[in-house]
Design a protein around this motif. Structure first.
Motif, PDB file in Angstrom:
ATOM      1  N   LEU A   3      42.472  34.228  36.941  1.00  0.00           N
ATOM      2  CA  LEU A   3      43.711  34.997  36.836  1.00  0.00           C
ATOM      3  C   LEU A   3      44.370  34.840  35.476  1.00  0.00           C
ATOM      4  O   LEU A   3      44.881  35.810  34.920  1.00  0.00           O
ATOM      5  N   LEU A   7      45.069  38.302  33.695  1.00  0.00           N
ATOM      6  CA  LEU A   7      46.443  38.789  33.802  1.00  0.00           C
ATOM      7  C   LEU A   7      46.870  39.423  32.486  1.00  0.00           C
ATOM      8  O   LEU A   7      46.858  38.772  31.448  1.00  0.00           O
ATOM      9  N   ILE A  19      45.608  42.552  41.531  1.00  0.00           N
ATOM     10  CA  ILE A  19      45.926  41.131  41.684  1.00  0.00           C
ATOM     11  C   ILE A  19      46.473  40.853  43.083  1.00  0.00           C
ATOM     12  O   ILE A  19      46.098  39.852  43.709  1.00  0.00           O
ATOM     13  N   LEU A  33      48.634  31.987  40.473  1.00  0.00           N
ATOM     14  CA  LEU A  33      49.702  32.823  39.922  1.00  0.00           C
ATOM     15  C   LEU A  33      50.908  31.965  39.542  1.00  0.00           C
ATOM     16  O   LEU A  33      51.479  32.123  38.462  1.00  0.00           O
ATOM     17  N   ALA A  48      53.840  37.556  35.687  1.00  0.00           N
ATOM     18  CA  ALA A  48      53.558  36.748  36.876  1.00  0.00           C
ATOM     19  C   ALA A  48      54.789  36.699  37.790  1.00  0.00           C
ATOM     20  O   ALA A  48      54.662  36.723  39.013  1.00  0.00           O
TER      21      ALA A  48
END
Length: 168
Positions: A3, A7, A19, A33, A48
């Motif tokens: 991630l 991201l 996601i 996350l 996030a």
């Protein structure tokens, strides 16, 4: 999925959906996350934070292990408004442990008193304080004083939320 590497630094509905599909209520994936959320003060942290809100809207239970860390994170200087806003947004709808009531009350009162603070941060903060008045009725007087003092000078969003609290 890694991630942290995948991201993006920008807000994308397509990426957000991808996601969210990957997290799918998984505490382990949500932990990835949250590691990014707490990692600093960059665009990825802000992104996030937005995804965190979508997760909590779907899987409310995921936030419980992070409540204390979210509150303590608010004590850091120079947080971006997106981090503060999304944190207090989440905290207005959760049971805050009693040992953190004083800390979050102080943080939220400081947000309310700060004329430079964003309206959304103030609105969520006033709700958190209002929630705390169930345990500490003496907070009502200070909250009402601040809301009445700022009421004429604030935006419609602030006045709407403050008006509901003042009517209680």
């Amino acid at each position: 999925m890694n991630l942290k590497e995948s991201l993006p630094e920008y807000n994308s509905q397509t990426e957000t959906k991808r996601i969210l599909h990957w997290i799918d209520g998984s505490p382990q994936h949500f932990a990835d996350l949250m590691d990014i959320f707490f990692e600093g003060n960059t665009r990825k942290n802000q992104y996030a934070a937005g995804i965190m809100i979508h997760c909590i809207d779907r899987w409310h239970f995921l936030i419980t292990p992070y409540i204390e860390r979210l509150i303590l994170n608010l004590q850091n200087e120079g947080l971006h408004d997106a981090i503060k806003r999304n944190t207090v947004r989440v905290l207005q709808d959760v049971d805050i442990p009693e040992n953190l009531h004083g800390i979050i009350a102080e943080i939220c009162f400081n947000y309310l008193k700060n004329p430079a603070e964003a309206v959304a941060i103030k609105a969520f903060s006033m709700t958190i304080i209002d929630n705390l008045t169930q345990f500490y009725p003496e907070l009502k007087e200070e909250l009402h004083f601040i809301l009445e003092e700022q009421f004429p000078f604030q935006s419609a969003g602030f006045r709407s939320r403050a008006g509901k609290i003042l009517k209680k």
